[in-house]
Design a protein around this motif. Structure first.
Motif, PDB file in Angstrom:
ATOM      1  N   LYS A 108      12.585   9.014  -8.916  1.00 55.51           N
ATOM      2  CA  LYS A 108      11.413   8.841  -8.698  1.00 55.51           C
ATOM      3  C   LYS A 108      11.199   7.885  -8.938  1.00 55.51           C
ATOM      4  O   LYS A 108       9.979   7.505  -8.327  1.00 55.51           O
ATOM      5  CB  LYS A 108      10.770   9.987  -9.803  1.00 55.51           C
ATOM      6  N   GLU A 111      11.913   5.429  -6.314  1.00 55.87           N
ATOM      7  CA  GLU A 111      10.576   5.255  -5.746  1.00 55.87           C
ATOM      8  C   GLU A 111       9.470   4.430  -6.005  1.00 55.87           C
ATOM      9  O   GLU A 111       9.179   3.793  -5.054  1.00 55.87           O
ATOM     10  CB  GLU A 111      11.042   6.483  -4.802  1.00 55.87           C
ATOM     11  N   THR A 112       9.789   4.644  -6.499  1.00 55.09           N
ATOM     12  CA  THR A 112       8.216   3.867  -7.195  1.00 55.09           C
ATOM     13  C   THR A 112       8.095   2.970  -6.857  1.00 55.09           C
ATOM     14  O   THR A 112       7.397   1.775  -6.668  1.00 55.09           O
ATOM     15  CB  THR A 112       7.009   4.405  -8.568  1.00 55.09           C
ATOM     16  N   GLU A 115       8.205   1.175  -3.644  1.00 53.31           N
ATOM     17  CA  GLU A 115       6.782   1.494  -2.756  1.00 53.31           C
ATOM     18  C   GLU A 115       6.073   0.334  -2.602  1.00 53.31           C
ATOM     19  O   GLU A 115       5.222  -0.239  -2.603  1.00 53.31           O
ATOM     20  CB  GLU A 115       6.423   2.712  -3.056  1.00 53.31           C
ATOM     21  N   GLN A 209      11.181   1.401   5.221  1.00 56.20           N
ATOM     22  CA  GLN A 209      11.580   2.620   4.709  1.00 56.20           C
ATOM     23  C   GLN A 209      12.639   3.183   5.611  1.00 56.20           C
ATOM     24  O   GLN A 209      13.404   3.606   4.375  1.00 56.20           O
ATOM     25  CB  GLN A 209      10.600   3.379   5.246  1.00 56.20           C
ATOM     26  N   SER A 213      15.261   4.528   2.521  1.00 54.76           N
ATOM     27  CA  SER A 213      15.762   5.730   2.780  1.00 54.76           C
ATOM     28  C   SER A 213      17.146   6.266   2.738  1.00 54.76           C
ATOM     29  O   SER A 213      17.953   6.877   1.304  1.00 54.76           O
ATOM     30  CB  SER A 213      15.406   6.505   4.006  1.00 54.76           C
ATOM     31  N   LEU A 216      18.658   4.825  -1.421  1.00 53.99           N
ATOM     32  CA  LEU A 216      18.340   6.103  -1.914  1.00 53.99           C
ATOM     33  C   LEU A 216      19.062   7.654  -2.358  1.00 53.99           C
ATOM     34  O   LEU A 216      19.540   8.338  -3.138  1.00 53.99           O
ATOM     35  CB  LEU A 216      16.398   6.928  -2.230  1.00 53.99           C
TER      36      LEU A 216
END
Length: 226
Positions: A108, A111-112, A115, A209, A213, A216
């Motif tokens: 998480k 991911e942050t 972003e 994006q 993906s 990740l």
């Protein structure tokens, strides 16, 4: 008599045909408003070219590089992965470099980080792009200001001289309408450039994006193994 009349008509029409104006002469008749419109036109061209080159330079996402980064991560060679991303010198490289630096933290958090870094890079790509939107709105209005100013001047001169000649009015009107036409053309170029460049940025965001993906997904194995 008919031959003489045809010759007479041709001699009368000849001077009229010789009165054609070049584009430069036509634009010069637009008055003082053409100066700021010319500056807006140059600014529009500069912004479109500058942003186009900037987006192309920073918006590259090479699948081979992404595959190499994933291979390094699966091998546990994070330093090589960071070095490879740093050498790319583009938006995707900087984003992945920051994400790799967060490996070991929860997914998480990574991911942050991706972003936040993506938003920063997209804002960098947009750069001076909003100015094109401003020009797209200002140029047509400035052209109309020139036209209205010219019309006011025409009728003011008529009120002073009391010379209400339709040819004078028509001549002055077409000269003042040049500013409106120029403003609309400049606004159209700026409007088209603004939206086309935004489409390029949106395309980059979509490709980024997809790459994030895949990145990740690769991290799921080492994180799950721990």
């Amino acid at each position: 008599m008919m031959l003489l009349q045809a010759l007479t008509d041709s001699t009368v029409a000849a001077p009229i045909a010789d009165q054609g104006l070049s584009v430069i002469d036509l634009l010069a008749k637009g008055g003082w408003v053409m100066l700021p419109l010319g500056l807006l036109f140059l600014a529009t061209l500069f912004l479109i070219i500058e942003r186009f080159l900037g987006i192309n330079a920073n918006g590259k996402i090479e699948p081979q590089v992404i595959d190499n980064v994933k291979d390094f991560i699966q091998q546990g060679n994070l330093k090589s992965a960071e070095s490879l991303c740093r050498n790319q010198r583009n938006a995707s490289g900087r984003i992945l470099e920051r994400a790799i630096g967060r490996i070991g933290y929860p997914i998480k958090d990574i991911e942050t980080t991706i972003e936040n870094a993506s938003q920063i890079e997209i804002q960098r790509m947009e750069g001076n792009l909003p100015y094109l939107g401003v020009i797209a709105g200002i140029a047509p209005m400035l052209g109309f200001v020139g036209t209205i100013s010219g019309i006011i001047r025409i009728f003011y001169d008529i009120s002073i001289s009391n010379d209400f000649n339709i040819s004078t009015i028509a001549g002055g009107m077409y000269e003042k309408m040049i500013t409106s036409g120029s403003g609309l053309i400049i606004g159209l170029i700026a409007y088209a450039g603004y939206h086309l460049l935004n489409m390029k940025i949106d395309g980059f965001a979509l490709r980024l994006q997809m790459a994030a993906s895949d990145f990740l997904d690769v991290l799921q194995k080492p994180v799950a193994a721990k």
